[in-house]
Design an enzyme around this catalytic site. Structure first.
Site, PDB file in Angstrom:
ATOM      1  N   HIS A 186       0.837  -1.203   0.000  1.00 13.10           N
ATOM      2  CA  HIS A 186       0.000   0.000   0.000  1.00 13.10           C
ATOM      3  C   HIS A 186       0.876   1.259   0.000  1.00 13.10           C
ATOM      4  O   HIS A 186       0.584   2.232  -0.685  1.00 13.10           O
ATOM      5  CB  HIS A 186      -0.923   0.012   1.224  1.00 13.10           C
ATOM      6  CG  HIS A 186      -1.967  -1.063   1.172  1.00 13.10           C
ATOM      7  ND1 HIS A 186      -3.295  -0.810   0.943  1.00 13.10           N
ATOM      8  CD2 HIS A 186      -1.871  -2.412   1.298  1.00 13.10           C
ATOM      9  CE1 HIS A 186      -3.976  -1.943   0.928  1.00 13.10           C
ATOM     10  NE2 HIS A 186      -3.132  -2.935   1.150  1.00 13.10           N
ATOM     11  N   ASP A 243      -6.261   5.595   1.157  1.00 15.36           N
ATOM     12  CA  ASP A 243      -6.198   4.184   0.799  1.00 15.36           C
ATOM     13  C   ASP A 243      -7.578   3.530   0.861  1.00 15.36           C
ATOM     14  O   ASP A 243      -8.453   3.943   1.633  1.00 15.36           O
ATOM     15  CB  ASP A 243      -5.250   3.490   1.779  1.00 15.36           C
ATOM     16  CG  ASP A 243      -4.999   2.043   1.423  1.00 15.36           C
ATOM     17  OD1 ASP A 243      -4.072   1.801   0.635  1.00 15.36           O
ATOM     18  OD2 ASP A 243      -5.727   1.161   1.920  1.00 15.36           O
TER      19      ASP A 243
END
Ligand code: BUP
Length: 458
Positions: free
Chosen positions: A18, A115
């Site tokens: 991520h 995210d």
């Protein structure tokens, strides 16, 4: 810094898969003269994350760091033992602290990009601050289609994982139940809860950035932007491929020196990403398979999810005898390597990969064929795409990491198949050309960022 350029805050979540694309996005934004604020969560789960953030901030002193100290989480309230999912939840439960922090930034922000694991917790923050709210989706567009369609699919199927069938999204090759992230098929767990809660909220965002390109994912991009996945879905911007950046360069002198000594295209690189803990039995079969393949190899071994816990050496994890047998043709390491540099080395001719999305894009960027071996999460959905695009092959019978131990004979045979395939090499080279075209002058990356920057400035 030009005063008319937008100020963008980036909020990554846990794990290298991520963080890395967020930092690559930050680099692309800085190069396009955006003002960037990076929200850094403290503490991080892994050492690799804190090291990469430090290297990024040293390389880009013009980026503002906004430290975000997380509230402690009582794991017994979160229904998971996975440290990365627990960190998602920790950030979610701390998200309300962000509004006052972001409100103090000067000049004021034009947009927030966060995210996928944080969608529903970030929406109130963006609403409070009247801030355009974007997502950087860190997996494939195909996975994004699955993610945004999943709440519709689940409710049509009576919200009972036991009755879930294949997902059929108009315009997209069906996604079989066997490819679903396994935790979606188990009731009551943290991953499933976040996935479903956030999937329901996508229409509240302003847009989605995906590290992908037409040459790899035309079908999914067309389906998503053609309104076939969800009515009213905001635009999906294919901002990829993100090329690996200079600040990521680690010390991998030994590996590069070894690769320099091998013939062009002869080495198979083997890695299952930053968060797959492979069982000892499977590790030994992989070693056996590499020997049986007859190929030269560079293998990154991992047997713990979190790097801080990797205490045992290779002799213990792989076994002394196997280590001895592998010396003739292989280099085996149990540490962080500079994967993009390895994939870009001329002696590397194939990649045994778990199909974490960053790894897929890095392989596409360098035109390296993949033997897909998904282990967890979104990786089968990515592997479907790897195979369909021609970038690689996938042995579907190998199953998820915890299901079976794949035997060395079979691993060796499939590696030989990948390494010997002229067809695959040609297809991977074609995808590399598409990737470079998308990133190059006049390509889709430049056009898409121009459009986004105009949108942020408006
Ligand atoms: Br391991 C390892 N060196 O030794 P993915 C990984 N990487 O540079 P994941 C290294 O980490 P998720 C190593 O190049 C890629 O950029 C690799 O991301 C780099 O998979 C990144 O491929 C790994 O997306 O994350 O780690 O399983 O599950 O979130 O996709």
């Amino acid at each position: 810094m030009q005063s008319d350029q937008p100020h963008i805050a980036l909020l990554p979540s846990a794990g290298m898969g991520h963080l890395t694309p967020f930092l690559r996005l930050a680099t692309l934004l800085v190069r396009r003269h955006c003002r960037v604020t990076l929200i850094t969560t403290h503490p991080t789960v892994s050492l690799s994350e804190s090291r990469l953030v430090s290297r990024f901030l040293s390389a880009f002193p013009q980026v503002t760091q906004l430290p975000f100290h997380l509230l402690p989480l009582d794991p017994s309230t979160a229904n998971s033992t996975d440290p990365f999912y627990l960190q998602f939840e920790t950030i979610r439960r701390s998200a309300h602290l962000l509004s006052p922090l972001l409100a103090t930034l000067s000049p004021p922000l034009h947009a927030l990009i966060s995210d996928v694991s944080l969608i529903s917790s970030v929406i109130p923050v963006a609403e409070t601050l009247h801030l355009p709210n974007y997502l950087l989706f860190t997996s494939s567009a195909r996975m994004f289609a699955f993610f945004s369609y999943f709440p519709t699919f689940a409710s049509k199927s009576g919200d009972d994982p036991a009755t879930f069938g294949d997902v059929k999204i108009p315009g997209l090759t069906p996604i079989p139940r066997s490819s679903f992230p396994p935790l979606l098929l188990i009731p009551d767990n943290l991953f499933g809860k976040i996935f479903r809660e956030d999937g329901c909220e996508v229409n509240k965002l302003n847009g989605f950035l995906v590290n992908t390109f037409e040459g790899l994912e035309a079908e999914s991009l067309e389906t998503l932007n053609g309104g076939k996945v969800l009515k009213g879905l905001p635009s999906v911007f294919p901002v990829g491929p993100f090329p690996p950046c200079e600040f990521e360069r680690g010390d991998c002198g030994d590996q590069l020196k070894w690769l320099d000594e091998q013939p062009a295209g002869s080495v198979v690189y083997v890695s299952f990403g930053s968060r797959t803990a492979m069982s000892r039995d499977q590790i030994r079969e992989v070693g056996d398979g590499l020997i049986k393949s007859g190929c030269r190899f560079l293998w990154v071994v991992k047997d713990k999810k979190v790097d801080k816990e990797e205490e045992e050496g290779l002799d213990e994890v792989v076994g002394l005898e196997l280590m001895e047998r592998m010396k003739a043709k292989g280099l085996v390491v149990k540490k962080w390597v500079d994967q993009p540099q390895i994939l870009g080395h001329s002696s590397v001719g194939g990649f045994v990969s778990h199909c974490g999305w960053n790894s897929v894009i890095e392989a596409a960027w360098h035109g390296v064929p993949i033997l897909a071996w998904p282990q967890i999460g979104d990786q089968k959905i990515n592997a479907e795409l790897v195979e369909a695009s021609g970038l690689g092959i996938w042995v579907t019978s190998w199953g998820w990491a915890e299901e079976v131990v794949v035997k060395g004979d079979e691993i060796g045979e499939r590696i030989r198949e990948m390494m010997g395939s002229e067809l695959l090499r040609g297809q991977a080279a074609r995808i590399r050309e598409e990737a470079r075209k998308a990133f190059g002058d006049g390509g889709s990356v430049g056009i898409t960022f121009k459009q986004l920057i105009e949108e942020w400035k408006a």
